[in-house]
Design an enzyme around this catalytic site. Structure first.
Site, mmCIF file in Angstrom:
data_model
loop_
_atom_site.group_PDB
_atom_site.id
_atom_site.type_symbol
_atom_site.label_atom_id
_atom_site.label_comp_id
_atom_site.label_asym_id
_atom_site.label_seq_id
_atom_site.Cartn_x
_atom_site.Cartn_y
_atom_site.Cartn_z
ATOM 1 N NE ARG A 233 6.682 13.960 13.014
ATOM 2 C CZ ARG A 233 6.472 14.298 11.748
ATOM 3 N NH1 ARG A 233 5.244 14.541 11.322
ATOM 4 N NH2 ARG A 233 7.481 14.409 10.912
ATOM 5 C CD GLU A 262 2.231 7.922 12.218
ATOM 6 O OE1 GLU A 262 3.050 7.909 11.274
ATOM 7 O OE2 GLU A 262 1.607 8.944 12.549
ATOM 8 C CG HIS A 281 1.708 10.805 9.374
ATOM 9 N ND1 HIS A 281 2.577 10.568 10.413
ATOM 10 C CD2 HIS A 281 1.957 12.086 8.973
ATOM 11 C CE1 HIS A 281 3.329 11.634 10.620
ATOM 12 N NE2 HIS A 281 2.970 12.571 9.756
#
Length: 315
Positions: A233, A262, A281
Site C-alpha cells: 500500500r 490513486e 498498482h
C-alpha cells in the site's frame, strides 16, 4: 422492465466470467472504471444493492447509508483498508476479503521489480536505445549472498521469501502477527531488518500503526545503496522522505506499485526521478488472479447472504 432480482454492485467495469456465472440469481451493476464517491453513492441510491464487490474506489459510511439493503462488502483482493470497517460494523454489514487469491501474482511482480532494480533493466534498455554500449563500465547488483528484508510475512511475503532463498539470499522477516516463520527466513525486529537488508520489500496492510512506517527516521537506518520495493500500500511510505533518501544515495533504487493517492496524479514528482520504477498498482492482477479474486469475492458474498439476517441495520 426493472429486474426484481437483488442487485450486486461491482466497483469496476468488469468481472471474470467464472465469477459472473455464480451470480445468476442477481442483477449485476457495474460502476465503470475507477468510480468516484459520488458515482458509487448515486448507484447505491438507484439500485439499493445487497452486496458490493470492491475493485476500485473506496467505500465509506455515506455510500453504505445510500443502500439500506446492503449486507456485505467483498473486496476483490486482500486489502480492505479502502473500506470503512468501523462504519460497516456499526451498520452490521459484513466486510470480506480474498487473502491469498493474488499472492502468486504479487510475489512474481515483486521479483520483477527487484530484478529490474538490481540489474538496471530499464536504464540499460534506455541507454541501448540511445546508442550506448555499457559493457565495459556497468556493474549490476548480484543478489546471491545479499540480504532480503520482508516487512510482512503473509501469503505474499512467504512466496517472496522462498524465491529469495532460491536466489541464494539470506532472508529476514518482520511480522509481529506471524505465529510461525518458515525455514526460508529468520524473524527480525524492524530496525535490525532495515539496518541489515540490501533489498527491502513491503508486504503488510495499511492501518494506523503502519501508515508512513517507512519515514525519514527509518530510512536513515537503511544500508547505503539499498533497494526498496512496495507492492503493498502506498501509504506505508513517506514519499517526501523517500525522495530525500534517493537524492542522497541512501536508497539506490525504489520500485513502487502503489501510491497514497490513486490513480497517480500527473504531473507527479516520481515521473522525473530516474531511480524509481513505477507500475499502476497492477501487481495483484494477472490472468489467473483475476479469476481467483473474482470467484473468491463472489463466494464470500454468497456465503454471507446465505446466513440469516442477525440484526437490523443501524440508521
Amino acid at each position: 422492465m426493472t429486474s426484481s432480482r437483488p442487485v450486486i454492485l461491482v466497483t469496476a467495469g468488469d468481472l471474470a466470467p467464472q465469477a459472473l456465472s455464480l451470480l445468476h440469481a442477481f442483477n449485476v451493476v457495474y460502476a465503470g472504471k475507477q468510480p468516484d464517491e459520488d458515482t458509487l453513492f448515486q448507484l447505491c441510491q438507484q439500485h439499493n444493492p445487497v452486496a458490493i464487490i470492491v475493485r476500485y474506489g473506496k467505500i465509506n459510511a455515506r455510500i453504505m447509508d445510500a443502500a439500506p439493503a446492503l449486507r456485505v462488502i467483498s473486496k476483490h483482493g486482500s486489502g480492505i483498508d479502502v473500506i470503512d470497517q468501523k462504519a460497516a460494523a456499526e451498520r452490521h454489514i459484513s466486510v470480506q476479503s480474498a487473502p491469498g487469491a493474488n499472492a502468486a501474482a504479487v510475489a512474481e511482480h515483486t521479483w520483477a521489480l527487484i530484478l529490474a532494480c538490481a540489474k538496471s533493466v530499464i536504464t540499460l534498455d534506455q541507454r541501448m536505445r540511445q546508442g550506448h554500449w555499457d559493457k565495459s563500465t556497468h556493474k549490476s547488483v548480484e543478489l546471491e549472498g545479499r540480504t532480503l528484508g520482508l516487512v510482512g510475512l503473509g501469503a505474499i511475503g512467504g512466496r517472496v521469501a522462498r524465491i529469495g532463498r532460491a536466489f541464494g539470499m539470506k532472508v529476514l522477516a518482520y511480522d509481529p502477527f506471524a505465529k510461525t516463520f518458515p525455514d526460508e527466513c529468520e524473524s527480525s525486529s524492524l530496525d535490525d531488518l532495515l539496518q541489515q537488508a540490501d533489498v527491502i520489500s513491503l508486504h503488510c496492510p495499511l492501518n494506523e500503526q503502519t501508515r508512513q512506517m517507512i519515514n525519514a527516521e527509518k530510512l536513515a537506518m537503511f544500508k547505503k545503496g539499498a533497494i526498496l520495493v512496495n507492492t503493498a500500500r502506498g501509504g506505508l511510505i513517506d514519499e517526501d522522505a523517500l525522495l530525500a533518501a534517493l537524492n542522497n544515495g541512501t536508497v539506490a533504487w525504489a520500485a513502487l506499485d502503489s501510491f497514497p493517492t490513486e490513480p497517480l496524479t500527473a504531473p507527479h514528482i516520481w515521473q522525473s526521478v530516474e531511480k524509481v520504477i513505477l507500475s499502476p498498482h497492477i501487481g495483484g492482477v494477472s490472468d489467473s488472479s483475476y479469476v481467483k479474486m473474482g470467484t473468491a469475492a463472489v463466494s464470500n458474498i454468497l456465503n454471507v447472504l446465505a446466513e440469516p439476517l442477525k440484526s437490523e441495520r443501524a440508521v
